[in-house]
Scaffold this motif. Structure first.
Motif, PDB file in Angstrom:
ATOM      1  N   UNK A 222       0.790  -1.223   0.000  1.00  0.00           N
ATOM      2  CA  UNK A 222       0.000   0.000   0.000  1.00  0.00           C
ATOM      3  C   UNK A 222       0.822   1.272   0.000  1.00  0.00           C
ATOM      4  N   UNK A 223       2.129   1.139   0.207  1.00  0.00           N
ATOM      5  CA  UNK A 223       3.008   2.310   0.172  1.00  0.00           C
ATOM      6  C   UNK A 223       3.460   2.515  -1.273  1.00  0.00           C
ATOM      7  N   UNK A 224       3.457   3.756  -1.691  1.00  0.00           N
ATOM      8  CA  UNK A 224       3.861   4.072  -3.055  1.00  0.00           C
ATOM      9  C   UNK A 224       5.243   3.507  -3.383  1.00  0.00           C
ATOM     10  N   UNK A 225       5.371   2.911  -4.552  1.00  0.00           N
ATOM     11  CA  UNK A 225       6.637   2.313  -4.966  1.00  0.00           C
ATOM     12  C   UNK A 225       6.991   2.863  -6.350  1.00  0.00           C
ATOM     13  N   UNK A 226       7.476   4.091  -6.398  1.00  0.00           N
ATOM     14  CA  UNK A 226       7.684   4.737  -7.694  1.00  0.00           C
ATOM     15  C   UNK A 226       8.698   4.007  -8.581  1.00  0.00           C
ATOM     16  N   UNK A 227       9.714   3.403  -7.961  1.00  0.00           N
ATOM     17  CA  UNK A 227      10.692   2.670  -8.769  1.00  0.00           C
ATOM     18  C   UNK A 227      10.060   1.445  -9.414  1.00  0.00           C
ATOM     19  N   UNK A 228       9.196   0.765  -8.646  1.00  0.00           N
ATOM     20  CA  UNK A 228       8.505  -0.392  -9.206  1.00  0.00           C
ATOM     21  C   UNK A 228       7.582   0.018 -10.349  1.00  0.00           C
ATOM     22  N   UNK A 229       6.886   1.134 -10.157  1.00  0.00           N
ATOM     23  CA  UNK A 229       6.000   1.648 -11.210  1.00  0.00           C
ATOM     24  C   UNK A 229       6.791   1.975 -12.474  1.00  0.00           C
ATOM     25  N   UNK A 230       7.963   2.566 -12.270  1.00  0.00           N
ATOM     26  CA  UNK A 230       8.801   2.940 -13.410  1.00  0.00           C
ATOM     27  C   UNK A 230       9.229   1.711 -14.200  1.00  0.00           C
ATOM     28  N   UNK A 231       9.563   0.649 -13.480  1.00  0.00           N
ATOM     29  CA  UNK A 231       9.985  -0.581 -14.159  1.00  0.00           C
ATOM     30  C   UNK A 231       8.821  -1.165 -14.952  1.00  0.00           C
ATOM     31  N   UNK A 232       7.633  -1.210 -14.332  1.00  0.00           N
ATOM     32  CA  UNK A 232       6.457  -1.753 -15.016  1.00  0.00           C
ATOM     33  C   UNK A 232       6.188  -0.993 -16.313  1.00  0.00           C
ATOM     34  N   UNK A 233       6.392   0.320 -16.274  1.00  0.00           N
ATOM     35  CA  UNK A 233       6.116   1.116 -17.467  1.00  0.00           C
ATOM     36  C   UNK A 233       7.207   1.003 -18.521  1.00  0.00           C
ATOM     37  N   UNK A 234       8.433   0.806 -18.065  1.00  0.00           N
ATOM     38  CA  UNK A 234       9.555   0.789 -19.017  1.00  0.00           C
ATOM     39  C   UNK A 234       9.667  -0.540 -19.766  1.00  0.00           C
ATOM     40  N   UNK A 235       9.280  -1.636 -19.124  1.00  0.00           N
ATOM     41  CA  UNK A 235       9.531  -2.941 -19.726  1.00  0.00           C
ATOM     42  C   UNK A 235       8.862  -3.142 -21.087  1.00  0.00           C
TER      43      UNK A 235
ATOM     44  N   UNK B 106       8.130  -1.057 -23.351  1.00  0.00           N
ATOM     45  CA  UNK B 106       8.828  -0.256 -24.351  1.00  0.00           C
ATOM     46  C   UNK B 106      10.128  -0.931 -24.800  1.00  0.00           C
ATOM     47  N   UNK B 107      10.659  -1.802 -23.955  1.00  0.00           N
ATOM     48  CA  UNK B 107      11.892  -2.518 -24.300  1.00  0.00           C
ATOM     49  C   UNK B 107      11.595  -3.895 -24.894  1.00  0.00           C
ATOM     50  N   UNK B 108      10.317  -4.178 -25.076  1.00  0.00           N
ATOM     51  CA  UNK B 108       9.948  -5.447 -25.706  1.00  0.00           C
ATOM     52  C   UNK B 108       9.679  -6.582 -24.733  1.00  0.00           C
ATOM     53  N   UNK B 109       9.586  -6.271 -23.448  1.00  0.00           N
ATOM     54  CA  UNK B 109       9.289  -7.321 -22.472  1.00  0.00           C
ATOM     55  C   UNK B 109       7.831  -7.225 -22.049  1.00  0.00           C
ATOM     56  N   UNK B 110       7.115  -8.309 -22.227  1.00  0.00           N
ATOM     57  CA  UNK B 110       5.710  -8.294 -21.848  1.00  0.00           C
ATOM     58  C   UNK B 110       5.434  -9.361 -20.796  1.00  0.00           C
ATOM     59  N   UNK B 111       4.254  -9.291 -20.222  1.00  0.00           N
ATOM     60  CA  UNK B 111       3.860 -10.297 -19.240  1.00  0.00           C
ATOM     61  C   UNK B 111       4.537 -10.128 -17.894  1.00  0.00           C
ATOM     62  N   UNK B 112       4.951  -8.915 -17.580  1.00  0.00           N
ATOM     63  CA  UNK B 112       5.565  -8.656 -16.276  1.00  0.00           C
ATOM     64  C   UNK B 112       4.613  -7.813 -15.440  1.00  0.00           C
ATOM     65  N   UNK B 113       4.404  -8.207 -14.209  1.00  0.00           N
ATOM     66  CA  UNK B 113       3.494  -7.444 -13.356  1.00  0.00           C
ATOM     67  C   UNK B 113       3.960  -7.514 -11.916  1.00  0.00           C
ATOM     68  N   UNK B 114       3.300  -6.710 -11.083  1.00  0.00           N
ATOM     69  CA  UNK B 114       3.535  -6.809  -9.649  1.00  0.00           C
ATOM     70  C   UNK B 114       5.015  -6.623  -9.305  1.00  0.00           C
ATOM     71  N   UNK B 115       5.580  -5.533  -9.808  1.00  0.00           N
ATOM     72  CA  UNK B 115       7.012  -5.276  -9.619  1.00  0.00           C
ATOM     73  C   UNK B 115       7.229  -4.396  -8.389  1.00  0.00           C
ATOM     74  N   UNK B 116       8.129  -4.830  -7.539  1.00  0.00           N
ATOM     75  CA  UNK B 116       8.485  -4.009  -6.382  1.00  0.00           C
ATOM     76  C   UNK B 116       9.991  -3.883  -6.305  1.00  0.00           C
ATOM     77  N   UNK B 117      10.436  -2.666  -6.055  1.00  0.00           N
ATOM     78  CA  UNK B 117      11.862  -2.422  -5.943  1.00  0.00           C
ATOM     79  C   UNK B 117      12.172  -2.044  -4.496  1.00  0.00           C
ATOM     80  N   UNK B 118      13.111  -2.750  -3.936  1.00  0.00           N
ATOM     81  CA  UNK B 118      13.499  -2.471  -2.559  1.00  0.00           C
ATOM     82  C   UNK B 118      15.008  -2.425  -2.425  1.00  0.00           C
ATOM     83  N   UNK B 119      15.498  -2.634  -1.218  1.00  0.00           N
ATOM     84  CA  UNK B 119      16.929  -2.608  -0.994  1.00  0.00           C
ATOM     85  C   UNK B 119      17.430  -3.930  -0.469  1.00  0.00           C
ATOM     86  N   UNK B 120      18.693  -4.154  -0.711  1.00  0.00           N
ATOM     87  CA  UNK B 120      19.360  -5.380  -0.298  1.00  0.00           C
ATOM     88  C   UNK B 120      20.568  -4.967   0.522  1.00  0.00           C
TER      89      UNK B 120
END
Lengths: 75, 75
Positions: free
Chosen positions: B12-25, B27-41
């Motif tokens: 429920x917390x905004x995940x702008x990096x995850x949103x960016x990845x979902x939108x960029x993929x 355009x790069x020819x990758x489809x069928x990707x969803x539910x992306x979350x970007x965090x730290x390691x």
């Protein structure tokens, strides 16, 4: 399929976030911590697992300065 | 002991990096990707494993907006 990508700065590449953690921990009373690296974690659902490698190369990681490791997550 | 901490934005917390990845993929020819979350390691060597939880609470994660998961890495 749920996948997890672990992205780390390459060996020898500056890791300022890791350095910051190493320096901050003793001030907070935590000792005996070393060799800290901070990277990124990407978790995603993919239909075609074979695309993951290319996604890492082209978007998720910067292969010049980062290593990545792809894991599959059983859900 | 080598430990790995996976830090993710809370549900429920905004995940702008995850949103960016979902939108960029697509355009790069990758489809069928969803539910992306970007965090730290964060990977680190610790002498006292029992301190890890407190380190996450106080420094490594922001418990207000992030969840964390501690793993031990066999080396």
């Amino acid at each position: 399929m749920r996948a997890r990508v672990l992205i780390r700065p390459k060996e020898g590449i500056l890791d300022p976030q890791g350095e910051a953690v190493v320096r901050a921990l003793p001030a907070l009373g935590f000792n005996g911590v070393s060799n800290v690296h901070v990277g990124r974690l990407v978790e995603l659902d993919v239909e075609d697992e074979s695309q993951l490698e290319a996604m890492c190369q082209k978007l998720l990681a910067n292969p010049l300065v980062e290593d990545y490791e792809i894991q599959t997550v059983s859900s």
